[in-house]
Motif scaffolding. Structure first.
Motif, PDB file in Angstrom:
ATOM      1  N   ILE A   7       0.862  -1.175   0.000  1.00 41.17           N
ATOM      2  CA  ILE A   7       0.000   0.000   0.000  1.00 41.17           C
ATOM      3  C   ILE A   7       0.898   1.224   0.000  1.00 41.17           C
ATOM      4  O   ILE A   7       1.741   1.380   0.885  1.00 41.17           O
ATOM      5  CB  ILE A   7      -0.908   0.017   1.241  1.00 41.17           C
ATOM      6  N   SER A   9       1.101   5.053   0.497  1.00 37.10           N
ATOM      7  CA  SER A   9       0.257   6.136   1.008  1.00 37.10           C
ATOM      8  C   SER A   9       1.015   7.446   1.190  1.00 37.10           C
ATOM      9  O   SER A   9       0.410   8.473   1.440  1.00 37.10           O
ATOM     10  CB  SER A   9      -0.395   5.713   2.322  1.00 37.10           C
ATOM     11  N   LYS A 237      -9.098   6.006   7.065  1.00 31.71           N
ATOM     12  CA  LYS A 237      -7.924   5.214   6.722  1.00 31.71           C
ATOM     13  C   LYS A 237      -7.902   3.887   7.489  1.00 31.71           C
ATOM     14  O   LYS A 237      -7.666   2.838   6.903  1.00 31.71           O
ATOM     15  CB  LYS A 237      -6.693   6.031   7.078  1.00 31.71           C
ATOM     16  N   ARG A 241      -7.974   0.106   5.970  1.00 29.23           N
ATOM     17  CA  ARG A 241      -6.916  -0.884   6.204  1.00 29.23           C
ATOM     18  C   ARG A 241      -7.513  -2.206   6.674  1.00 29.23           C
ATOM     19  O   ARG A 241      -7.057  -3.275   6.304  1.00 29.23           O
ATOM     20  CB  ARG A 241      -5.950  -0.394   7.273  1.00 29.23           C
ATOM     21  N   LYS A 242      -8.526  -2.087   7.510  1.00 34.83           N
ATOM     22  CA  LYS A 242      -9.156  -3.309   8.034  1.00 34.83           C
ATOM     23  C   LYS A 242      -9.814  -4.087   6.894  1.00 34.83           C
ATOM     24  O   LYS A 242      -9.778  -5.309   6.868  1.00 34.83           O
ATOM     25  CB  LYS A 242     -10.211  -2.955   9.085  1.00 34.83           C
TER      26      LYS A 242
ATOM     27  N   GLU B 101       2.791  -1.286   4.254  1.00 34.65           N
ATOM     28  CA  GLU B 101       2.401   0.083   3.920  1.00 34.65           C
ATOM     29  C   GLU B 101       3.642   0.947   3.859  1.00 34.65           C
ATOM     30  O   GLU B 101       4.431   0.978   4.797  1.00 34.65           O
ATOM     31  CB  GLU B 101       1.415   0.605   4.955  1.00 34.65           C
TER      32      GLU B 101
END
Lengths: 297, 102
Positions: A7, A9, A237, A241-242, B101
């Motif tokens: 991910i 971000s 957010k 994510r969950k 992430e």
């Protein structure tokens, strides 16, 4: 061997070096392309080179770009996904009407069953109603048990005043999860050399992803379950994510527990095998055993 | 599991140095991480991936020198002790985490 989800971000630059995905922000991180399965580009301020885009699509990596609201909006989609694409396309256009009907019947049954699993696990009412609906699913689901089941299911899950079309957080959460699943499934379809435009049940001329819309049905209850758990009046957010956490969940399919992306692959392989040969033994359906789901607080 | 690849390659002539560079590049491109000079390790998820890596190494073996492989489990790898070595900074790609992430 692609198993990682990345991910992105922060403001950064992504590029390709020595067959690795290099992410440059305050620090430099490189990840071997072969390990990456899904890349979610969440920040619109990401600079990327053409080389990395090519490498991502060559390696059949699901790459999802999000818009300013952090909702999935675009994904990278190769034009030719498979070396025997022409052969597969011919087969796809000639799939037996009977097989399509059977497959849609089975998908619908299993979808309603999985919806029942969610209700049962959350100790909600309506499991028996769904069970009755499963028994009535016919070839091609001509009696539209799927629609009836969805109505019962959503009312039992989110309350009687819930409507799928409303603009509110639960629907946003569901749409978010479904969009990511959709991308994952489309990637599978294309990488096997089939067209996502030609569905077995969905025939909407405005939908580019009819076939993906067919295959996604069975996995939707996973998103529903996560949204029920984590989305409560706010979709930020953390909640997203969950929902993305579903990639770390295992699903029961073909006599074993597999990570969700793997399970999707097994399921879709089975569907193509069945549509090409008519052999029902080649079909495998995922079973949501939610008690095995690990939810962090 | 981690597959370790350890090598001793001659670097006397320019051909030998070229072969060495080629082998090292092959390792990095295939996702091996440098643990020390001449010692590289890669995360291996299952035995079919291991077989594939072994075949690949066979195919890219330099003509001279020694190459050894060693398979250790994730636990054994994590228990590796570092003496007088700074902590590894890039923990993300060194871990088995499925969602990263950045």
């Amino acid at each position: 061997m692609s198993w990682r989800t990345i991910i992105l971000s922060k403001n950064s630059k992504i590029s390709l070096r020595m067959n690795q995905l290099v992410v440059t922000n305050e620090e430099v991180t490189s990840i071997p392309i072969g390990e990456v399965g899904i890349v979610i580009i969440e920040n619109p301020n990401i600079v990327m080179t053409g080389h990395i885009l090519n490498a991502l699509s060559d390696n059949k990596i699901t790459t999802i770009l999000c818009d300013q609201k952090h909702n999935p909006s675009t994904f990278l989609h190769t034009i030719y996904g498979h070396h025997r694409q022409s052969k597969h396309l011919q087969a796809q256009f000639n799939w037996n009407e009977m097989y399509k009907g059977r497959l849609w019947q089975e998908i619908t049954k299993q979808k309603i069953y999985n919806q029942g699993r969610v209700l049962f696990h959350l100790e909600k009412e309506g499991v028996d109603e769904l069970r009755e609906l499963i028994a009535g699913v016919e070839l091609h689901d001509i009696t539209n048990r799927e629609g009836h089941a969805a109505k019962v299911y959503f009312h039992r899950l989110f309350g009687a005043d819930f409507t799928r079309g409303d603009e509110e957080t639960i629907n946003w959460g569901l749409n978010y999860g479904y969009a990511i699943l959709h991308a994952l499934i489309t990637r599978q379809i294309v990488s096997k050399g089939y067209l996502s435009e030609i569905g077995i049940h969905h025939k909407n001329e405005y939908n580019q992803f009819n076939l993906a819309s067919d295959f996604i049905e069975i996995f939707r209850p996973i998103v529903d379950y996560l949204v029920f758990h984590y989305v409560d009046g706010y979709l930020g957010k953390v909640e997203k994510r969950k929902i993305i956490g579903m990639f770390e969940q295992k699903v029961f399919i073909r006599n074993g527990a597999h990570y969700l992306p793997q399970a999707i692959q097994i399921f879709i392989d089975g569907c193509f095998n069945f549509l090409n040969t008519g052999d029902e033994k080649k079909l495998y359906f995922p079973d949501l055993q939610l008690n095995k789901f690990i939810l962090e607080e | 599991m981690r597959l370790f690849v350890m090598f001793d390659l001659p670097v006397q002539t320019s051909i030998e140095r070229k072969n060495y560079r080629r082998f090292r590049k092959f390792l990095i491109e295939n996702g091996y991480l440098m643990i020390q000079y001449s010692i590289y390790a890669k995360i291996i998820l299952n035995h079919s991936a291991l077989q594939l890596q072994k075949v690949k190494i066979q195919q890219h073996l330099p003509p001279k020198g020694h190459v050894e492989t060693l398979l250790v489990t994730e636990k054994q790898f994590a228990d590796m002790e570092h003496f007088s070595k700074p902590k590894i900074e890039k923990t993300e790609t060194n871990s088995m985490k499925r969602v990263i992430e950045l």
